[in-house]
Design a protein around this motif. Structure first.
Motif, PDB file in Angstrom:
ATOM      1  N   GLU A  78      32.790  41.747  45.112  1.00 54.37           N
ATOM      2  CA  GLU A  78      32.971  42.512  43.876  1.00 54.37           C
ATOM      3  C   GLU A  78      33.008  43.997  44.209  1.00 54.37           C
ATOM      4  O   GLU A  78      32.136  44.508  44.913  1.00 54.37           O
ATOM      5  CB  GLU A  78      31.839  42.218  42.882  1.00 54.37           C
ATOM      6  CG  GLU A  78      31.990  43.046  41.594  1.00 54.37           C
ATOM      7  CD  GLU A  78      30.996  42.661  40.491  1.00 54.37           C
ATOM      8  OE1 GLU A  78      30.142  41.789  40.719  1.00 54.37           O
ATOM      9  OE2 GLU A  78      31.105  43.268  39.398  1.00 54.37           O
ATOM     10  N   ALA A 122      37.004  41.127  43.380  1.00 56.93           N
ATOM     11  CA  ALA A 122      36.755  41.135  41.935  1.00 56.93           C
ATOM     12  C   ALA A 122      36.620  42.567  41.441  1.00 56.93           C
ATOM     13  O   ALA A 122      35.960  43.392  42.064  1.00 56.93           O
ATOM     14  CB  ALA A 122      35.485  40.345  41.624  1.00 56.93           C
ATOM     15  N   ASN A 162      35.911  45.014  37.904  1.00 55.89           N
ATOM     16  CA  ASN A 162      35.417  45.061  36.526  1.00 55.89           C
ATOM     17  C   ASN A 162      36.385  45.830  35.621  1.00 55.89           C
ATOM     18  O   ASN A 162      36.901  46.872  36.001  1.00 55.89           O
ATOM     19  CB  ASN A 162      34.056  45.753  36.480  1.00 55.89           C
ATOM     20  CG  ASN A 162      32.988  44.929  37.172  1.00 55.89           C
ATOM     21  OD1 ASN A 162      32.530  43.918  36.646  1.00 55.89           O
ATOM     22  ND2 ASN A 162      32.618  45.345  38.383  1.00 55.89           N
ATOM     23  N   GLU A 189      36.946  40.952  36.141  1.00 54.63           N
ATOM     24  CA  GLU A 189      35.673  40.611  35.503  1.00 54.63           C
ATOM     25  C   GLU A 189      35.608  41.237  34.116  1.00 54.63           C
ATOM     26  O   GLU A 189      35.801  42.442  33.952  1.00 54.63           O
ATOM     27  CB  GLU A 189      34.498  41.069  36.371  1.00 54.63           C
ATOM     28  CG  GLU A 189      34.492  40.356  37.707  1.00 54.63           C
ATOM     29  CD  GLU A 189      33.120  40.366  38.383  1.00 54.63           C
ATOM     30  OE1 GLU A 189      32.197  41.035  37.887  1.00 54.63           O
ATOM     31  OE2 GLU A 189      32.984  39.683  39.411  1.00 54.63           O
ATOM     32  N   SER A 229      37.208  36.261  35.170  1.00 57.29           N
ATOM     33  CA  SER A 229      35.800  35.857  35.182  1.00 57.29           C
ATOM     34  C   SER A 229      35.090  36.390  33.952  1.00 57.29           C
ATOM     35  O   SER A 229      35.224  37.565  33.614  1.00 57.29           O
ATOM     36  CB  SER A 229      35.100  36.403  36.424  1.00 57.29           C
ATOM     37  OG  SER A 229      35.794  36.026  37.597  1.00 57.29           O
ATOM     38  N   ASP A 252      32.041  37.839  32.775  1.00 56.94           N
ATOM     39  CA  ASP A 252      30.924  38.517  33.444  1.00 56.94           C
ATOM     40  C   ASP A 252      29.683  38.533  32.546  1.00 56.94           C
ATOM     41  O   ASP A 252      29.806  38.504  31.327  1.00 56.94           O
ATOM     42  CB  ASP A 252      31.348  39.955  33.778  1.00 56.94           C
ATOM     43  CG  ASP A 252      30.543  40.572  34.906  1.00 56.94           C
ATOM     44  OD1 ASP A 252      29.593  39.939  35.404  1.00 56.94           O
ATOM     45  OD2 ASP A 252      30.874  41.713  35.299  1.00 56.94           O
ATOM     46  N   LYS A 286      30.302  33.985  35.336  1.00 59.40           N
ATOM     47  CA  LYS A 286      29.264  34.636  36.135  1.00 59.40           C
ATOM     48  C   LYS A 286      27.990  34.675  35.301  1.00 59.40           C
ATOM     49  O   LYS A 286      27.916  35.408  34.301  1.00 59.40           O
ATOM     50  CB  LYS A 286      29.697  36.045  36.542  1.00 59.40           C
ATOM     51  CG  LYS A 286      30.900  36.027  37.493  1.00 59.40           C
ATOM     52  CD  LYS A 286      31.170  37.395  38.080  1.00 59.40           C
ATOM     53  CE  LYS A 286      30.204  37.726  39.200  1.00 59.40           C
ATOM     54  NZ  LYS A 286      30.549  39.017  39.848  1.00 59.40           N
TER      55      LYS A 286
END
Ligand code: C2E
Ligand code: MG
Ligand code: MG
Ligand code: MG
Length: 277
Positions: free
Chosen positions: A59, A112, A114, A146, A174, A176, A197
């Protein structure tokens, strides 16, 4: 309220507000300057497959290396970047840099990134993502975006359209910090997420807390039933790691495996693991 208390109070209140506004506009200018001169950097935290022990993803986590204040955490500047709209160019920088660095890793693990709600509201996001993948030559299935519940729009149709466009590019999505919002469950059913996650708040009391254990177990089972991968965040101890490994979750992430590392150190971590294997 200040006004009701009389003129004196009002005048006392004013300089503080002006000061705050000045500090804010200074920091905004500082953020713009930082983006121009390149003071942001990405640290990478490995995600490990619990069955094989291998690093399968990392990440990207942004930091601001400030000339006077040292390393600044995202919580201390992302909100202002969002308020000012600077998050759009900054977010594009994060995507571009994460994809570029991933291309330089010795193995084709995933990266990954955000997303901020402000980026998600921007209709050009799918083009931005596709353009960056093309420019960096990163295969789309190596990128995971994410998304927290707070990123999704109130407009369900627009949210679904955006997520569908992103999935069509071939990137993973994903959910998060799963379990911290109000509607996580219905979102999983309605939207095309590929991974859950689990938020680290569920891990904190592991392995002794029976409630936390039951919740984590249930989420992992649900993820499997929905055909989604599961990552457990915030694994800090060997005991926590052993617990989730026994529960057949997909991946773990946390200080027990590694803290987020500057890119050179992360590369060392990856190659060190390989040398040890
Ligand atoms: P997140 O996406 O949930 O990232 C995980 C956070 O948990 C990171 O904090 C990470 O350092 C921390 N963490 C990882 N393992 C452990 C652990 O075992 N124990 C504990 N206590 N913490 C752990 P960080 O780097 O401060 O980032 C905080 C948040 O800032 C992120 O939460 C994410 O929402 C946001 N963020 C970070 N980078 C970016 C970015 O490039 N763009 C945007 N929009 N947001 C970002
Ligand atoms: Mg994250
Ligand atoms: Mg998280
Ligand atoms: Mg978070």
């Amino acid at each position: 309220k200040a006004k009701a208390e009389g003129k004196g109070t009002f005048r006392m209140f004013e300089p503080a507000l002006a000061e705050r506004m000045l500090a804010r506009s200074r920091m905004e200018a500082d953020l713009r300057r930082a983006l121009d001169v390149g003071e942001f950097e990405l640290h990478f935290q490995p995600l490990v497959d619990v069955q094989t022990g291998e690093v399968t993803a990392a990440e990207a986590l942004i930091r601001w290396r400030h000339p006077e204040q040292g390393l600044i955490a995202p919580a201390d500047f992302i909100p202002l970047a969002e308020e000012t709209g600077l998050i759009v160019p900054l977010g594009a920088w994060v995507l571009r840099t994460a994809c570029t660095q991933a291309m330089a890793w010795p193995r084709a693990i995933k990266v990954a990134v955000n997303l901020s709600p402000v980026q998600f509201r921007d209709d050009r996001l799918p083009e931005t993502v596709a353009g960056i993948l093309k420019a960096t030559s990163l295969e789309a299935d190596r990128l995971e975006l994410e998304i927290t519940e707070g990123v999704l729009l109130d407009d369900e149709e627009r949210t679904l359209a955006m997520l569908t466009k992103l999935r069509a590019i071939g990137v993973g999505l994903s959910m998060d910090d799963f379990g911290t919002g109000y509607s996580s469950l219905s979102y999983l059913r309605r939207f095309p997420f590929s991974k859950i996650k689990i938020d680290r708040s569920f891990v904190r009391l592991l392995p002794d807390d029976v409630e936390s254990a039951a919740i984590i177990r249930a989420i992992i089972t649900m993820g499997a039933g929905l055909g989604m991968a599961t990552t457990v965040e915030g694994i800090e101890t060997a005991e926590q790691y052993a617990f989730v490994a026994a529960e057949q979750c997909g991946q773990v992430q946390g200080y027990h495996v590694s803290r987020p590392l500057p890119s050179a150190a992360f590369l060392g971590f990856l190659t060190g693991l390989e040398a040890a294997a």
